[in-house]
Design an enzyme around this catalytic site. Sequence first.
Site, PDB file in Angstrom:
ATOM      1  N   ALA A  76       6.546 -12.721   6.368  1.00  0.00           N
ATOM      2  CA  ALA A  76       5.194 -13.705   6.671  1.00  0.00           C
ATOM      3  C   ALA A  76       4.142 -12.523   6.182  1.00  0.00           C
ATOM      4  O   ALA A  76       4.340 -11.360   6.346  1.00  0.00           O
ATOM      5  CB  ALA A  76       5.237 -14.200   7.850  1.00  0.00           C
ATOM      6  N   LYS A  77       2.978 -13.299   5.857  1.00  0.00           N
ATOM      7  CA  LYS A  77       1.778 -12.154   6.175  1.00  0.00           C
ATOM      8  C   LYS A  77       0.351 -13.059   6.159  1.00  0.00           C
ATOM      9  O   LYS A  77       0.715 -14.332   5.933  1.00  0.00           O
ATOM     10  CB  LYS A  77       1.863 -11.639   4.505  1.00  0.00           C
ATOM     11  CG  LYS A  77       1.124 -10.247   4.392  1.00  0.00           C
ATOM     12  CD  LYS A  77       1.772  -9.153   5.174  1.00  0.00           C
ATOM     13  CE  LYS A  77       1.269  -7.885   4.982  1.00  0.00           C
ATOM     14  NZ  LYS A  77       2.249  -6.842   5.399  1.00  0.00           N
ATOM     15  N   GLY A  78      -0.602 -12.492   6.561  1.00  0.00           N
ATOM     16  CA  GLY A  78      -1.853 -13.443   6.637  1.00  0.00           C
ATOM     17  C   GLY A  78      -3.037 -12.326   5.921  1.00  0.00           C
ATOM     18  O   GLY A  78      -2.756 -11.188   5.994  1.00  0.00           O
ATOM     19  N   VAL A 124       0.802 -16.798   5.236  1.00  0.00           N
ATOM     20  CA  VAL A 124       1.828 -17.373   4.480  1.00  0.00           C
ATOM     21  C   VAL A 124       3.172 -17.014   5.087  1.00  0.00           C
ATOM     22  O   VAL A 124       3.548 -15.944   5.496  1.00  0.00           O
ATOM     23  CB  VAL A 124       2.017 -16.960   3.176  1.00  0.00           C
ATOM     24  CG1 VAL A 124       3.213 -17.366   1.916  1.00  0.00           C
ATOM     25  CG2 VAL A 124       0.671 -17.267   2.210  1.00  0.00           C
TER      26      VAL A 124
END
Length: 426
Positions: free
Chosen positions: A111-113, A66
Site C-alpha cells: 500500500a502507499k499513501g 492506495v
Amino acid sequence: MYQEPDELLSNSFYKDVVNSLESAGKVIDINPNVISRLKYPRRAIRVSIPVKMDDHSIQVFRGYRVQHNHTLGPFKGGIRYHPAVSLGEVAALASLMTFKNSLLNLPLGGAKGGVQVNPNSLSKMELEALTRRFATEIGPFIGPDKDIPAPDVGTNPETMAWILDTFSLETGYSQTGVVTGKPVEIGGSRGRQSATGLGVVYIVQQALETQAKNISQATIAIQGFGNVGSHVGIEAHAMGAKIVAVSDVQGGIFNPNGINISELFRYLKQNRFVQGFPQTENITNEQLLELEVDVLCPCALESAIHEKNKQNVKAKIIVEGANGPVTPTASEYLSKNNVLVVPDVLANGGGAAVSYFEWVQDISWLFWTEQEVRQKLSDIMVNTFGRVWNFTRKYQSEKDKNNLRSSAMAIALLRLEKAMKLRGQI
C-alpha cells in the site's frame, strides 16, 4: 473507491512499474491471470482534507491511500507529503511495496499513501491538523490487521505519532501496531530511523563483492541527503568507504578525496543545505549522477536517471535508494552496458523489513535491542541479494547478466503466484 484504469496508466511512473511487471512475467512465463490481478490496485481512496490554517482561513488538501494487494498479508506502505503527490504516483509506489514485501519474504501486502502538500510551507500546528484529519479520513481502512502506514518523503516519526494518537482516540484504546516508524517511546523499533539507509549499504557491500571489491576500497556518490541518503552516508563512511559527493534539493558537493560525513552533519546543523561545505566543489544534482565512481546511490525521487542522461552515467554499480530513480529503459540500457543496477524493490527494502520487525514487536509486546535489529536486517538483505543474484545467473541470458530488476520482480511474482493459487484467486 474505484479509479478508471486509464487515469493510472496516464502516469509515466505507474506505466514504468507495469512495464517492469510484464517484463518480469515473461522471464518466468508467469500465469497471465497473475499479471492481470497485479496490474491494478485492489482499492484507491481519495479524500479531501480541510485544514484551518494559522490565519483562520480554510485550505483543502488532496490525499490518497492506495491498497494494491493483500494476498500475502495486511497492506503495508508509507505516507508521503509532497507537492507532486498524485493518484498515479501513489498507485505505482503501492505496487512496488507489494513486490518488495514479496521479494523480502515478509507476510505483508503493498500500500502507499500521500498528501499533495509542501510540508515545509506549513507551521507545526497546521501540519498536525492536516495529519490528524487525514488519519480520520482513512481511519476506516487502516489498522494493525488491515493496513499499516509508515513514514516516507516529507513525513517522520512525529507524523506517525499523530496518526497513532488519532486512530487510538477514535477506536477507544491504544493500538501501537497501526503505524510503524514511530518514536521508540510509544512502541517504535530501535534501528528504524536508519533502516532503509543501512539496508542500502548492506546491498552496496554485496554488489561490490560480485566485482571482487570491498566497501573500504570504494568511492560512492549519494544523490539525496534526506533520511535515506544521510544514513547511507553515515553507515558507508563508518565502514571505510570514500563518500566523494552528496546532494540535496538545492544541489550537491564534490571532493575526490572524500567528504567527512561527521563534519558535514555539524555543518548542516547551522546551514540547511550541503552546498558551501568547506573543501568541496559545488555541483548540480545532474553532475553528481555523471561522476566516475564505483557506486552511485540515487536516494531522492523517481526518474532521476532517464532516457536523456543514461549515456552520461559512469558509475559501475547503481544501488537504488529511492523508489524508481532509474527508469526501465535507462535501467535496461545501463545493464546491457555492464553497469550493475540493483533495483529499489531489493536495495531499499531495509525500511520495509524493519517496519515489519516493529509491527511484530508491537503486536507481541516484546522489543529487541538495536544490535538484534541490525543483525536481523543484515540477514534478510544479504540472503535476498543472494537469491536475486543466483536467479539471474541461472535464468537470465548472458546479455541480461546484470538485469537484477527482472530477476527481483520475477522472484516476487513467483511467491505471489503460489499464494494466489493456494487462496483460489487465480
